[in-house]
Design an enzyme around this catalytic site. Structure first.
Site, PDB file in Angstrom:
ATOM      1  N   LYS A   1       7.406  -4.488  12.211  1.00  0.00           N
ATOM      2  CA  LYS A   1       6.548  -4.322  13.382  1.00  0.00           C
ATOM      3  C   LYS A   1       5.202  -4.989  13.117  1.00  0.00           C
ATOM      4  O   LYS A   1       4.380  -4.475  12.358  1.00  0.00           O
ATOM      5  CB  LYS A   1       6.300  -2.844  13.713  1.00  0.00           C
ATOM      6  CG  LYS A   1       5.702  -2.705  15.107  1.00  0.00           C
ATOM      7  CD  LYS A   1       4.991  -1.389  15.347  1.00  0.00           C
ATOM      8  CE  LYS A   1       3.534  -1.425  14.959  1.00  0.00           C
ATOM      9  NZ  LYS A   1       2.715  -2.421  15.657  1.00  0.00           N
TER      10      LYS A   1
ATOM     11  N   CYS B   1      -9.309  -7.917   4.126  1.00  0.00           N
ATOM     12  CA  CYS B   1      -9.337  -6.709   3.309  1.00  0.00           C
ATOM     13  C   CYS B   1     -10.200  -6.911   2.071  1.00  0.00           C
ATOM     14  O   CYS B   1     -10.762  -5.969   1.547  1.00  0.00           O
ATOM     15  CB  CYS B   1      -7.918  -6.322   2.931  1.00  0.00           C
ATOM     16  SG  CYS B   1      -6.965  -7.688   2.260  1.00  0.00           S
TER      17      CYS B   1
HETATM   18  O1  TXE Z   1      -5.460  -1.148  12.054  1.00  0.00           O
HETATM   19  P1  TXE Z   1      -4.206  -0.195  11.895  1.00  0.00           P
HETATM   20  P2  TXE Z   1      -6.403  -1.451  13.286  1.00  0.00           P
HETATM   21  C1  TXE Z   1      -8.902  -1.898   8.864  1.00  0.00           C
HETATM   22  C2  TXE Z   1     -10.231  -2.373   9.410  1.00  0.00           C
HETATM   23  C3  TXE Z   1     -10.113  -2.089  10.863  1.00  0.00           C
HETATM   24  C4  TXE Z   1      -9.290  -0.822  10.859  1.00  0.00           C
HETATM   25  C5  TXE Z   1      -8.548  -0.552  12.130  1.00  0.00           C
HETATM   26  O2  TXE Z   1     -11.267  -1.619   8.836  1.00  0.00           O
HETATM   27  O3  TXE Z   1     -11.336  -1.871  11.465  1.00  0.00           O
HETATM   28  O4  TXE Z   1      -8.377  -1.009   9.819  1.00  0.00           O
HETATM   29  O5  TXE Z   1      -7.768  -1.668  12.513  1.00  0.00           O
HETATM   30  C6  TXE Z   1       0.271   0.030  12.972  1.00  0.00           C
HETATM   31  N1  TXE Z   1       2.273   4.695  12.166  1.00  0.00           N
HETATM   32  N2  TXE Z   1      -7.953  -2.969   8.647  1.00  0.00           N
HETATM   33  O6  TXE Z   1      -6.557  -0.285  14.201  1.00  0.00           O
HETATM   34  O7  TXE Z   1      -4.200   0.902  12.890  1.00  0.00           O
HETATM   35  C7  TXE Z   1      -0.392  -0.912  13.939  1.00  0.00           C
HETATM   36  O8  TXE Z   1       0.370  -1.007  15.128  1.00  0.00           O
HETATM   37  C8  TXE Z   1       2.694   3.499  11.773  1.00  0.00           C
HETATM   38  C9  TXE Z   1      -7.750  -3.358   7.282  1.00  0.00           C
HETATM   39  O9  TXE Z   1      -5.948  -2.701  13.897  1.00  0.00           O
HETATM   40  O10 TXE Z   1      -4.172   0.177  10.461  1.00  0.00           O
HETATM   41  C10 TXE Z   1      -0.437  -2.188  13.133  1.00  0.00           C
HETATM   42  O11 TXE Z   1       0.826  -2.831  13.162  1.00  0.00           O
HETATM   43  N3  TXE Z   1       2.064   2.346  12.065  1.00  0.00           N
HETATM   44  C11 TXE Z   1      -6.567  -4.195   7.111  1.00  0.00           C
HETATM   45  C12 TXE Z   1      -0.719  -1.675  11.723  1.00  0.00           C
HETATM   46  O12 TXE Z   1      -0.363  -0.293  11.747  1.00  0.00           O
HETATM   47  C13 TXE Z   1       0.946   2.418  12.794  1.00  0.00           C
HETATM   48  C14 TXE Z   1      -6.149  -5.101   8.177  1.00  0.00           C
HETATM   49  C15 TXE Z   1      -2.156  -1.793  11.276  1.00  0.00           C
HETATM   50  O13 TXE Z   1      -2.996  -1.188  12.242  1.00  0.00           O
HETATM   51  C16 TXE Z   1       0.448   3.651  13.241  1.00  0.00           C
HETATM   52  C17 TXE Z   1      -6.427  -4.584   9.498  1.00  0.00           C
HETATM   53  C18 TXE Z   1       1.157   4.823  12.899  1.00  0.00           C
HETATM   54  N4  TXE Z   1       0.757   6.022  13.265  1.00  0.00           N
HETATM   55  C19 TXE Z   1      -7.318  -3.560   9.679  1.00  0.00           C
HETATM   56  N5  TXE Z   1      -0.691   3.409  13.932  1.00  0.00           N
HETATM   57  C20 TXE Z   1      -6.329  -4.740   5.742  1.00  0.00           C
HETATM   58  N6  TXE Z   1      -6.020  -3.878   4.783  1.00  0.00           N
HETATM   59  O14 TXE Z   1      -6.377  -5.944   5.550  1.00  0.00           O
HETATM   60  C21 TXE Z   1      -0.891   2.083  13.928  1.00  0.00           C
HETATM   61  N7  TXE Z   1       0.104   1.461  13.236  1.00  0.00           N
END
Ligand code: TXE
Length: 492
Positions: free
Chosen positions: A175, A284
């Protein structure tokens, strides 16, 4: 508008209930693609397909060498399409075309490396301490892997999981982020072309809030490989725990880039700029804290601001642009909120500190490269991940103090240091609590080198030799060659 379908069991299809969502281009602020919004029914179907494919002779019966060959073919196909896929990523997530092209041209190496590793996974013969008994180990795949990826480097971060998972013989339900699904759906046909049997790789698109929990908790999913935010990572870990499922989590950080007075100043300035303003800070490994030795603090900050000021903002698909838009609207708002938080805490912006309204930014979601001084190590701006072009500069006096500040967050993904002193470089490599330590460089990654977090930055490692172990389980096999009678009432 481009219309997409999902890949389930080797067939391209819309969501069962016909739901869709739109994906926006962050530079124009306008939707450009229509993506299926998967529901629970679609996820279940994808998991069942992956489960069946895991057991089917078309996949299970392949030799490890033949499996490796499929990954090689996939790598060649990606290489041929790299620039096209990069353009899709730039349109969808607004990251610079230069950066996405570089990633796409490099990422076939992950599929080649793990393709090559597929037939080098070996068990062991144990010199067992029981006469007449032969004991050996087998390395076996886990089954269906749920791969959940974010929007910042969509295909690269997926490759870090898909390549070892498939090389080890697992099947996958992937996903991608709801903010960057298009490139995953463009990659899908290449798995088919490379010869992967139907159901081995399934791609479901949609929202974490709709289908994330089902993906993680479905009893036929053996493991979850996730990159994303730490709060979501915690939720995934919690949900997986209900079923005692292993996880690999990569959850970002608050990495320190430490500048010592004995550094090559211009290199350090360059490294700090690249650490925080490349990719608009949406990585990250962003070096979002610059720790600067007090003796060079003023001259360093002056040079840092001068170089950062020259960053060309604008259209991410132009080769000359250096800072592009923020990928998502919620992320854009979050960054601006953190700028307010930093000011509220008493920090001072010596550069930027606002949304960018330059004409070249059009209607895109841009934030000015921002540098805060007057930052204390315990402020929220120095502790929490912003994931944007916002740097917190903190002075220090001694090496010990720098190490203490660097280690003072709950994260531990990466750290950088700039010094000419080899002894100091070695001490730092030992004392910095981070999965990656860069000395006199920053933001370097390779398929050959392990990547992952200490502390709250995650669990497990991606890339490098040991990463394939994340997708294998070890079985111990006992064969009694002697058949000697033994007392059934005591342990053998
Ligand atoms: O990330 P999410 P978001 C950090 C960064 C950012 C924050 C939020 O600080 O501001 O995360 O970003 C899926 N069960 N990073 O909201 O929610 C979602 O659909 C399973 C750091 O975009 O972590 C997506 O495919 N999956 C980071 C994936 O999780 C779920 C990179 C990541 O989304 C879910 C991006 C659930 N309950 C953001 N909820 C890095 N480590 O590089 C959401 N998802």
């Amino acid at each position: 508008m481009q219309n997409y379908e999902m890949l389930i069991d080797g067939r391209w299809a819309p969501a069962a209930d016909g739901q869709v969502f739109q994906s926006d281009n962050p530079f124009t602020g306008k939707p450009w693609a229509v993506i299926p919004r998967a529901g629970l029914q679609d996820v279940d179907r994808a998991i069942e397909a992956a489960w069946a494919a895991f057991r089917a002779p078309a996949w299970r019966g392949l030799t490890a060498s033949a499996r490796g060959l499929l990954l090689y073919r996939l790598a060649d196909l990606i290489e041929a399409e790299a620039d096209r896929l990069a353009a899709v990523e730039t349109r969808d997530n607004g990251k610079l075309i230069n950066e996405m092209r570089g990633q796409l041209r490099y990422l076939p190496q992950w599929y080649r490396y793990f393709g090559g590793l597929a037939d080098k996974v070996e068990g062991r013969v144990i010199p067992i301490d029981k006469p007449g008994v032969f004991n050996f180990t087998r390395e076996e795949p886990l089954g269906v892997i749920a791969v959940i990826t974010p929007w910042n480097s969509p295909l690269m971060l997926a490759a870090w999981k898909l390549a070892p998972a498939l090389a080890a013989g697992n099947t996958v339900v992937w996903k991608p982020s709801e903010y960057s699904s298009a490139s995953a759906l463009e990659l899908g046909p290449l798995f088919e072309k490379a010869g992967f049997p139907p159901g081995v790789v399934n791609i479901v698109t949609g929202f974490g809030s709709d289908i994330g929990d089902r993906l993680v908790t479905h009893p036929k999913v053996a493991k979850v490989a996730f990159t994303g935010g730490d709060a979501t990572g915690e939720a995934v870990y919690r949900a997986a725990a209900k079923h005692i499922k292993p996880v690999t989590l990569e959850l970002g950080g608050k990495s320190a880039n430490i500048v010592f007075e004995d550094c090559v100043l211009d290199d350090a300035v360059n490294g700090v700029v690249s650490g925080i303003f490349a990719a608009s800070g949406q990585t990250c490994i962003a070096g979002s804290r610059a720790l600067v030795q007090r003796s060079i603090y003023d001259s360093f900050v002056e040079k840092l601001v001068a170089l950062s000021k020259t960053a060309r903002m604008g259209d991410p698909s132009a080769d000359t642009t250096q800072v592009g838009p923020i990928t998502t609207q919620p992320q854009y708002r979050k960054i601006l909120e953190y700028i307010d938080i930093a000011r509220g805490e008493g920090a001072t912006a010596v550069l930027g500190g606002a949304a960018a309204t330059r004409p070249e930014c059009g209607d895109g979601w841009f934030v000015e490269p921002t540098i805060f001084v007057g930052v204390k190590p315990d402020m929220r701006i120095a502790q929490e991940e912003v994931f944007g072009p916002v740097l917190a500069v903190i002075p220090f006096d001694t090496e010990d103090e720098a190490i203490e500040i660097a280690n003072s967050t709950q994260f531990g993904l990466a750290a950088g240091a700039w010094t000419q002193n080899i002894g100091r470089a070695l001490r730092l490599s030992e004392k910095l609590e981070a999965g990656t330590v860069w000395i006199n460089t920053y933001r370097a990654v390779s398929y050959l080198s392990p990547f992952g977090g200490y502390k709250r930055s995650g669990i497990g490692r991606e890339s490098g030799l040991t990463a394939i172990k994340e997708y294998l389980q070890e079985k111990s096999v006992w064969i009694d060659a002697q058949g000697a009678p033994s007392n059934p009432f005591v342990m053998r």
